[in-house]
Write an enzyme that holds these catalytic residues in place. Structure first.
Site, PDB file in Angstrom:
ATOM      1  N   ARG A 178      30.895 -50.373  -0.253  1.00 10.32           N
ATOM      2  CA  ARG A 178      30.011 -49.350  -0.600  1.00 10.32           C
ATOM      3  C   ARG A 178      28.969 -48.987  -1.091  1.00 10.32           C
ATOM      4  NH1 ARG A 178      31.384 -45.012  -3.642  1.00 10.32           N
ATOM      5  NH2 ARG A 178      32.232 -42.916  -2.215  1.00 10.32           N
TER       6      ARG A 178
ATOM      7  N   LYS B 155      -5.787  -6.668  -2.357  1.00 11.12           N
ATOM      8  CA  LYS B 155      -4.585  -6.682  -2.702  1.00 11.12           C
ATOM      9  C   LYS B 155      -5.123  -7.382  -3.989  1.00 11.12           C
ATOM     10  CE  LYS B 155      -0.796  -4.165  -1.450  1.00 11.12           C
ATOM     11  NZ  LYS B 155       0.505  -3.735  -1.673  1.00 11.12           N
TER      12      LYS B 155
ATOM     13  N   ASP C 110       3.558  -0.951  -4.800  1.00  7.45           N
ATOM     14  CA  ASP C 110       3.046  -0.645  -2.992  1.00  7.45           C
ATOM     15  C   ASP C 110       3.040   0.468  -3.413  1.00  7.45           C
ATOM     16  OD1 ASP C 110       5.049  -1.183  -1.303  1.00  7.45           O
ATOM     17  OD2 ASP C 110       5.537   1.035  -1.583  1.00  7.45           O
ATOM     18  N   SER C 111       1.657   0.480  -2.099  1.00  2.40           N
ATOM     19  CA  SER C 111       0.774   1.443  -2.316  1.00  2.40           C
ATOM     20  C   SER C 111       0.367   2.375  -0.619  1.00  2.40           C
ATOM     21  CB  SER C 111      -0.662   0.812  -3.072  1.00  2.40           C
ATOM     22  OG  SER C 111      -0.321  -0.332  -2.595  1.00  2.40           O
TER      23      SER C 111
ATOM     24  N   GLY D 135      -8.278  -2.484   3.843  1.00  2.00           N
ATOM     25  CA  GLY D 135      -7.055  -1.593   4.381  1.00  2.00           C
ATOM     26  C   GLY D 135      -7.601  -0.020   5.511  1.00  2.00           C
TER      27      GLY D 135
ATOM     28  N   ASP E 200     -10.293   1.530   3.278  1.00  2.00           N
ATOM     29  CA  ASP E 200     -11.473   2.106   2.462  1.00  2.00           C
ATOM     30  C   ASP E 200     -12.681   2.438   3.723  1.00  2.00           C
ATOM     31  OD1 ASP E 200     -10.302   1.284   0.103  1.00  2.00           O
ATOM     32  OD2 ASP E 200     -11.273  -0.652   0.496  1.00  2.00           O
TER      33      ASP E 200
ATOM     34  N   HIS F 293      -6.847   3.729  -7.492  1.00  2.00           N
ATOM     35  CA  HIS F 293      -5.200   4.579  -7.732  1.00  2.00           C
ATOM     36  C   HIS F 293      -4.735   2.576  -8.270  1.00  2.00           C
ATOM     37  CE1 HIS F 293      -5.891   2.306  -3.735  1.00  2.00           C
ATOM     38  NE2 HIS F 293      -4.899   1.962  -3.578  1.00  2.00           N
TER      39      HIS F 293
HETATM   40  O1  LIG Z   1       3.468  -5.639   0.255  1.00  2.00           O
HETATM   41  P1  LIG Z   1       2.585  -6.340  -0.094  1.00  2.00           P
HETATM   42  O2  LIG Z   1       2.711  -7.498   0.111  1.00  2.00           O
HETATM   43  O3  LIG Z   1       1.893  -6.311  -1.391  1.00  2.00           O
HETATM   44  O4  LIG Z   1       1.726  -6.411   1.106  1.00  2.00           O
HETATM   45  P2  LIG Z   1       1.355  -4.533   2.073  1.00  2.00           P
HETATM   46  O5  LIG Z   1      -0.052  -4.803   3.028  1.00  2.00           O
HETATM   47  O6  LIG Z   1       1.965  -4.789   2.760  1.00  2.00           O
HETATM   48  O7  LIG Z   1       1.201  -3.619   0.667  1.00  2.00           O
HETATM   49  P3  LIG Z   1       2.100  -2.405   1.089  1.00  2.00           P
HETATM   50  O8  LIG Z   1       3.116  -2.290   1.574  1.00  2.00           O
HETATM   51  O9  LIG Z   1       2.471  -1.472  -0.455  1.00  2.00           O
HETATM   52  O10 LIG Z   1       1.188  -1.267   1.823  1.00  2.00           O
HETATM   53  C1  LIG Z   1       0.402  -0.694   1.422  1.00  2.00           C
HETATM   54  C2  LIG Z   1      -0.740  -0.426   2.702  1.00  2.00           C
HETATM   55  O11 LIG Z   1      -1.138   0.855   1.595  1.00  2.00           O
HETATM   56  C3  LIG Z   1      -3.196   0.549   2.288  1.00  2.00           C
HETATM   57  N1  LIG Z   1      -3.673   0.601   1.307  1.00  2.00           N
HETATM   58  C4  LIG Z   1      -2.872   0.524  -0.709  1.00  2.00           C
HETATM   59  N2  LIG Z   1      -4.079   0.030  -1.023  1.00  2.00           N
HETATM   60  C5  LIG Z   1      -5.341   0.089  -0.781  1.00  2.00           C
HETATM   61  C6  LIG Z   1      -6.678   0.267  -1.169  1.00  2.00           C
HETATM   62  O12 LIG Z   1      -6.780  -0.201  -2.594  1.00  2.00           O
HETATM   63  N3  LIG Z   1      -7.361   0.299  -0.171  1.00  2.00           N
HETATM   64  C7  LIG Z   1      -7.402   0.469   1.325  1.00  2.00           C
HETATM   65  N4  LIG Z   1      -5.285   0.582   1.409  1.00  2.00           N
HETATM   66  C8  LIG Z   1      -4.910   0.166   0.590  1.00  2.00           C
HETATM   67  C9  LIG Z   1      -3.113  -0.851   3.696  1.00  2.00           C
HETATM   68  O13 LIG Z   1      -3.238  -0.311   4.765  1.00  2.00           O
HETATM   69  C10 LIG Z   1      -2.150  -2.201   2.578  1.00  2.00           C
HETATM   70  O14 LIG Z   1      -1.355  -2.267   3.581  1.00  2.00           O
HETATM   71 MG   LIG Z   2       4.751  -4.569   2.085  1.00  3.53          MG
END
Ligand SMILES: O=P(O)(O)OP(=O)(O)OP(=O)(O)OC[C@H]1O[C@@H](n2cnc3c(O)ncnc32)[C@H](O)[C@@H]1O
Ligand SMILES: [Mg+2]
Length: 444
Positions: free
Chosen positions: A87, A262, A319-320, A403, A405, A430
């Site tokens: 075994r 980002k 989160d942006s 994004g 921009d 920001h």
């Molecule tokens: O969640 P994570 O993985 O961080 O990535 P994500 O792209 O999904 O990020 P968010 O949920 O925070 O969504 C943020 C969106 O907002 C916009 N955004 C945020 N900051 C920006 C920047 O500095 N320049 C241009 N667009 C921006 C862009 O469309 C991002 O995809």
């Molecule tokens: Mg996201």
């Protein structure tokens, strides 16, 4: 029907994997499946067995043993008996064979890894726990070889884990049998599988019983899901042990984002402060966190706190989004998925322009918002935010950034965010403002 320990049919026992439990081994693991406990230790030796010597390839082998009192009554040590049982022999060969299936021996060079699997306590499933633990011990030993630059390329081709399945006297198919279930089982099966869902070995027997093709399918299905859970656990512990080593060596922040734009901005801003940035793009094994929150803060918390809990260390999340006054604050927290779940900057920008058709310049005011959350396990999270004012243009301008921009015009700069250089944007954005707000509080 519930099982004698109240588990459902496809439920694993409680699984724990503790890493680096031994001082001398290159990799060691204490793995428990319920009351089954196995100590797995991986040793690197700079030689290989005779039959492959001089061929430049490596070797992996395993030894398995049960401690005398791992069972309800004492078993004499095999060393005292002077004979290794059939075994034991069969199990150690299975462990070695399974490991060799997922490791490229040529990349290992002419050296061996020997894994000792010692069962401290046996309550069924000792061979499957041994394989699952041995794989982690070998991975740790390989990480050590790579850290010391002894091997350059990772020889691990895939993850590996094993689990038992069987059919109880009631006719029920079940996952991960303990000893009590195992003795009574009509059918007994061990499955060894890889992270990509391929089989390495299936050992299945009807114990004076038979089983149908349908039952076999159920057993394989339960086994596969059990193995997926085990592999997720392996990934988690390996990642934590790797991060504990690297973060001790250098100043590093982990940012819970998969957004390349980002990541680039964070890397530049943090580099000035002497930090290297790692993101989820560097750790593809970490899960995607669903953004189910209703505010920037809720979503940033979800991302930071979930990942911090897994890696057991500090994690920052962003989160942006873009807040457009004429759209009553939209797209806001939905900025990334404004045009749908596929997350395309081009589609989002097209939708934004469409929604603002006919809106006069002075009414196209907007701002970028960023909320940052710094989470650490068992600590209150830090929350900060920053904003950047602008207006939404009518045609995209500029090639930089990401994004929205190229549509985001910043009156004070007389340029869109995509026309700013990386440095310029990182001085006023920001995101930069939020990081600045974090700075004072974070030093502690
Ligand atoms: O969640 P994570 O993985 O961080 O990535 P994500 O792209 O999904 O990020 P968010 O949920 O925070 O969504 C943020 C969106 O907002 C916009 N955004 C945020 N900051 C920006 C920047 O500095 N320049 C241009 N667009 C921006 C862009 O469309 C991002 O995809
Ligand atoms: Mg996201």
């Amino acid at each position: 029907m519930l099982r004698h320990d109240s588990r459902s049919e496809n439920q694993l026992r409680n699984v724990e994997i503790e890493t680096n439990v031994m001082k001398y081994s290159e990799g060691s693991v204490l793995i428990t499946f319920g009351d089954t406990k196995v100590l797995c230790s991986a040793t690197v030796e700079e030689r290989v067995p005779k039959f492959i010597r001089g061929k430049g390839t490596g070797w992996i082998a395993a030894e398995y043993q049960m401690l005398p009192r791992a069972t309800q009554t004492r078993n004499m040590r095999e060393s005292t008996k002077g004979k290794v049982s059939g075994r034991t022999m069969e199990i150690q060969r299975l462990i070695g064979r399974s490991l060799r299936a997922v490791i490229d021996l040529t990349l290992l060079g002419e050296r061996s890894i020997i894994v000792d699997c010692d069962v401290l306590q046996a309550d069924g499933g000792t061979r499957t726990a041994s394989i699952t633990g041995a794989f982690v011990a070998v991975q740790l030993a390989i990480q050590e070889l790579m850290r010391k630059n002894i091997i350059k390329k990772n020889p691990v081709k895939d993850y590996l884990a094993a689990i038992s399945v069987g059919i109880l006297p009631s006719g029920e198919c079940v996952l991960d049998l303990d000893y009590k279930e195992d003795v009574a089982a009509l059918v007994d099966m061990n499955l060894v599988m890889t992270g990509s869902g391929r089989f390495v070995e299936i050992q299945g027997t009807g114990e004076e019983a038979t089983f149908s093709g349908e039952e076999l399918n159920t057993l394989l299905f339960y086994g596969k899901s059990g193995i997926e859970t085990l592999i997720a656990k392996q990934k988690e512990v390996l990642l934590v042990s790797k991060r504990q080593e690297t973060s001790q060596e250098k100043k590093e922040v982990l940012i819970a984002t998969r957004n390349k734009g980002k990541a680039k901005e964070f890397a530049a801003i943090f580099a000035e402060k002497g930090f290297t940035v790692k993101t989820l793009l560097d750790y593809p094994d970490l899960p995607d966190v669903e953004e189910t929150g209703k505010t920037f803060e809720e979503n940033a918390r979800l991302k930071a706190e979930t990942i911090a809990q897994i890696v057991q260390g500090p994690v920052l999340a962003d989160d942006s989004g873009l807040i457009v006054d004429a759209l009553l604050g939209q797209p806001g927290i939905y900025s990334a998925r404004f045009a749908g779940p596929n997350k395309s900057d081009a589609a989002n920008n097209a939708k934004l322009l469409h929604e603002l058709t006919g809106i006069a310049t002075e009414k196209r005011t907007a701002r970028y918002h960023c909320t940052l959350v710094l989470a650490e396990p068992n600590k209150e999270s830090l929350v900060v935010s920053g904003e950047l004012e602008g207006t939404i243009g009518t045609i995209p301008q500029g090639e930089n950034g990401f994004g929205y921009d190229s549509l985001f015009y910043i009156p004070s700069e007389k340029k869109t965010a995509a026309e700013l250089s990386e440095d310029q944007k990182n001085r006023i954005s920001h995101r930069a403002k939020a990081i600045e707000a974090l700075r004072g509080q974070w030093k502690s």
